[in-house]
Structures are given as C-alpha cells and as structure tokens.
Enzyme design. Structure first.
Site, PDB file in Angstrom:
ATOM      1  CB  SER A 178      -0.955  -0.039   1.190  1.00 22.37           C
ATOM      2  OG  SER A 178      -1.871   1.015   1.153  1.00 22.37           O
TER       3      SER A 178
ATOM      4  CG  ASN B 157      -6.412   6.653   6.150  1.00 17.89           C
ATOM      5  OD1 ASN B 157      -7.421   6.421   5.486  1.00 17.89           O
ATOM      6  ND2 ASN B 157      -5.900   5.754   6.984  1.00 17.89           N
TER       7      ASN B 157
ATOM      8  N   PRO C  87      -1.152   2.993  20.490  1.00 16.40           N
ATOM      9  CG  PRO C  87      -1.385   0.796  21.250  1.00 16.40           C
ATOM     10  CD  PRO C  87      -1.982   2.165  21.373  1.00 16.40           C
ATOM     11  CB  SER C  88       2.300   1.866  15.725  1.00 19.81           C
ATOM     12  OG  SER C  88       2.425   1.178  14.497  1.00 19.81           O
TER      13      SER C  88
END
Length: 542
Positions: free
Chosen positions: A64, A372, A497-498
């Site tokens: 992506s 996004n 958190p990612s």
C-alpha cells in the site's frame, strides 16, 4: 495433503530463524526480502480457506502506502471482505512456524477449522507495481499449487480491483464480470448515468489532476480513461514513468505532511487528488487564491457523500437508516457538522478499516471514511433491493432520485475502499450539486491538528479504551493528557500504539495551528516520559 511435498517446497522458501510477524488490518508488511516464506505459506493458507468456504479466495501482494522497498500480503474473503479474525490468527501462526513445525501447523489449522481437504480450491492473485511483487506472487502460486489448488493470476491490479474480482466470482457474476474490463464497464456506466442528471452550468468540461503515487493506480487509470465521458478530463501525475513509489507523493504523504506532493503542477483553485500506492485511499486538495494549501481529507469526503445520500432519501420519502462511522482521528468540526447541521448520526470505532466496515454494516446505508481517505459506502441487501425496486416503479422527481441512488450503489466498490470508484462518486456529486472545490471545502472549517509519533521500547505498554480515545495503561498518562488539553481552546488529544511498529501515535487538535502543534508536542513528551520512550526526546517545532 502431501506433507512431504509441502516440506520439500518449503525448503526453497525457508523462513529466517526467529523472524516473528503479525497479521493485522493491513495483512503482513515488512521489508520485501524477508517475505518469501510468508508468501509461500499464504498460498497454502488461501487453499485451506478456499476449501473451508467452498469459495474463491484472493491473495493481494502489496504494501500500500509503505516505501518501495517494503512489501506485504493480504487475503481476501469470499464476498471481497477482509480475512475473518480467526483466520488472521491462523495466518500469524502459519507464518511464524519454524520450518520443522510447518507441516504440523497446517494439520492443526485444517483440524481446528474443519477443512474438508478433498474439496476443490480456487485462488485469485493480484499484485502492485513494486519491483519485488512479481517474484513474491510466484511464491504464492507455489504454495497454492503444492496443495492442489487451482489459481488465476490477474497480474497487476489495484487492491480494490482484486476484492472486486473475488466478489464477482463468488456471486455468480451478479456483482459484475470478474475481468478488468468488467470492472471498468460497471463503474463507468454508473458514472455516466449519474452524471447525466447534472444541469449544464457552463462547467460542462471538468478537469481533475490525479497524483498516482507512482503506483498501480496510474496504470489502471490510463486503461480506464477511454471508458470515461469527455466531460471529465483526468490528468495523471506521478504516473510511475519516473520517481519512486510513495516517495514524496501519494495520499499518505499529502495527508501526514499537509502539503502538495512533488511532481504535480497546481494552479489556484484547481481540483487535485492523490491515490496511495495500491489505490485504496484518496485525498483531495487545492491551493487557494492566496497560495495556501487546502486539504480535503476523508472527513470531508464522508460529509459530502452522506449529505448527498440523505438528500436523495428525503426525495424518495424512504426512511432508510443512514450512519457515518469515524475514528478518533476524525476532525472534531466534521463530527459537529454531521450531527448538528446534517442531523446524521455519527459513531466512533477503533482505528482500522475492518472496525469501521463492521459498524457500517449495521445501517441501511453505512458511510465510513478514515481521515486518511480510506473508505466506502455500504448498502444493506434489503436497502439495495428496495432502491432498485423504486428505481423501476417511481416516476418524476422521486424516480429520478431512486435511479441516482441505484447508480451510486453500482459506483461504489462495496467490498473495500477504492480510490477510483470514490473519485468517480465525488466528481459526479460535485457536478450534480454544482459545487466548486472551494465551496465543498467551505462546508465547515477543520480545526487545526497535528499528528506525531513517539518511539518507545515496547508499544504494548500503552493500552486504550473508548475507541482508542482514552488511555488505560500506563496509569497516570491519561490524567496528564487531560491536564494538557485543558490549557487550550477547542482542544482534544489522544494517543494509541501503532499496530505495526514500536511507536505511539499522537493526535492533537486545537483552535489554532500553533496551539495544536504545542499540544501535540506536550502530549508526545508525556508519552516519552511515562511510556518508555527511546532515542531522542520530542522537541518543540518537530
């Protein structure tokens, strides 16, 4: 299941010792040179999933919006959905099994999922334009064939196009024809029919500049251009002829840096948009007459589309439920506008498109777009049936509105977010409503915001609740954030958190950009101090 043959083939796709990967919303993603064993094993898993569901399963090779040196893989379930959560666990277990344990892991998955190993299996494969993607696709095919599965390799596709192919094949062609021409024909026909309803306002020739992130979207838009009417001129930039994938371009770059991509020529008030590397996200933007960059992200896309849909529903007089689903990253102004002005209910879920998709399925018309630019509109089966029936039966204004809703159903790739179909819907709505990009932008004013990330030793020290808007662990951090937020007007901040790396993501918004930046810095510093920050301490001014 010929375990000896599988073990023999696996030896040529050997797993690096100790490498641990996690299947998440984006599937697996890491450096391309670490993925050969994962691709082979996802070919195996796709066959098992196909046998269990008695359906075609998709495998997409892409990373992506990640840099060009990365790659990844995600599996597509029978109706074009993301892989079921229980099979995400199987994927993680299989990818991380050491070589000597691979056969045992396959048997365990087959038994736990009650897979009929005598059932036929069919897998379709697509890939993006990364230099590593073709070879990694071959590894997927090796996994499919060693387990006796049949396959069709579509080659270069956007991620949404592979989702489309899977859905078409599993619905007997009802969703569309499972070819790239079938995809173009379905979308372009619906776009032409919907756009026909636009009154001639003098702007009968519309131009859109598209930054294709030097990715697969450029190839597919070039193929599709001759399907589109002359009234819409699509000019492609960052089309892959030079420049690296996602490098200083693409939707993620534009959104996170809040500035135009390199490689695109922008004049005042020209309508521009950016895709990401696999064309499942879209962001619009323009430069105003004073030369200021103006971003139109997923929040404003959701607002434009949901407002349009609500107007059509009011016209036909049907009380179908409409819901907009957002994440904590949605701008506060968008939420207020939708709830207070448009009277559309808004719901918040955890970050990750699978969470939004699941919530959107609760409505007759569920609209979801992450900030996004990743999103779509979902129509329930009952709502779709009702709308198509009304399009046949009604006349005059009501019939026209019902037919427009039917066109919207056909335009959206309901299986997943699709930058191409989203772009066509947006262009049609702007033409139908006679809106310039400035007028669209002026629906409401975004609160200034800032996103940062803080490196930590272990992201799992952060635990959240309330759709990731409140920190539960470490103790005291949420209280510190609350105290910082109180210092600024119209302010809000959260940390999470990612899902893929040891960083904590920070979001802040306030009444001015200076205050949003200051709040983001102060929250980042609190995270660094209380959640095990590593490396350089956050600095003001970033």
């Amino acid at each position: 299941m010929d375990l000896d043959a599988i073990t023999k083939h696996s030896a040529s796709h050997a797993k690096p010792d100790g490498l641990i990967l996690q299947y998440g919303t984006a599937g697996f993603r890491t450096k391309a040179d670490r993925l050969d064993h994962v691709m082979f094993r996802m070919g195996l898993l796709a066959v098992l999933r196909s046998k269990q569901t008695k359906s075609t399963i998709g495998v997409m090779v892409t990373a992506s919006h990640n840099p060009e040196d990365d790659n990844g893989v995600k599996l597509v379930d029978p109706l074009g959905e993301m892989l079921a959560p229980s099979w995400e666990e199987h994927a993680t277990h299989l990818a991380n099994a050491e070589e000597q344990d691979l056969a045992r892991a396959l048997v365990a998955i087959s038994e736990e999922a009650a897979v009929n190993l005598h059932q036929d299996a069919f897998v379709v494969i697509g890939r993006d334009t990364r230099p590593s993607s073709e070879k990694l696709s071959e590894s997927v095919i090796d996994g499919v064939t060693v387990l006796g599965g049949q396959f069709h390799d579509y080659g270069l596709l956007t991620t949404p196009q592979l989702h489309y192919m899977v859905c078409c094949r599993n619905t007997g062609g009802q969703y569309g024809e499972a070819t790239i021409d079938g995809y173009y024909h379905k979308l372009s026909t619906a776009f032409v029919e919907l756009s026909k309803q636009a009154s001639c306002s003098g702007d009968d020739h519309r131009t859109l500049k598209v930054d294709c992130a030097n990715g697969i979207g450029a190839l597919k838009l070039k193929e599709m251009k001759h399907y589109l009417p002359q009234g819409l001129s699509v000019q492609l930039f960052n089309d892959g002829t030079k420049g690296k994938l996602n490098h200083f371009c693409g939707a993620d770059f534009v959104k996170s840096h809040q500035k135009p991509p390199e490689g695109i020529e922008m004049k005042a008030n020209e309508r521009c948009c950016s895709f990401d590397g696999d064309a499942d996200r879209i962001i619009y933007y323009y430069c105003d007459a004073d030369g200021h960059f103006r971003l139109i992200d997923g929040d404003k896309i959701a607002t434009l589309i949901s407002s349009f849909l609500k107007e059509l529903l009011l016209e036909i007089g049907e009380s179908l439920t409409v819901g907009v689903v957002q994440t904590a990253y949605a701008n506060g102004s968008s939420t207020r506008y939708l709830e207070e002005v448009m009277k559309v209910p808004v719901y918040c879920t955890k970050t990750g498109v699978k969470h939004l998709h699941h919530k959107a399925q609760e409505f007759d018309l569920g609209v979801y777009f992450e900030a996004n630019g990743h999103g779509t509109v979902l129509f329930s089966k009952a709502a779709e049936t009702k709308i198509r029936q009304l399009a046949k039966e009604l006349e005059d204004k009501k019939g026209k509105a019902a037919k427009m809703l039917e066109n919207v159903i056909d335009l959206f790739n309901q299986a997943t977010g699709d930058a191409i179909s989203d772009m066509l819907v947006i262009e049609a709505i702007l033409a139908l409503k006679g809106l310039t990009i400035q007028q669209w932008d002026a629906l409401y004013m975004d609160l200034p915001n800032r996103q940062l990330k803080v490196k930590v030793a272990d992201r799992q020290v952060i635990s959240t609740t309330d759709a990731e808007r409140q920190v539960v662990k470490p103790p005291g951090l949420q209280e510190a954030i609350n105290d910082l937020v109180k210092k600024y007007k119209l302010s809000r901040a959260f940390v999470r958190p990612s899902g893929t790396e040891d960083v904590v993501r920070v979001y802040a918004e306030a009444d001015s950009q200076e205050n949003a930046d200051s709040l983001a810095y102060e929250v980042s510093l609190a995270v660094f101090q209380q959640a095990g920050g590593v490396g350089e301490r956050p600095q003001p001014g970033f």
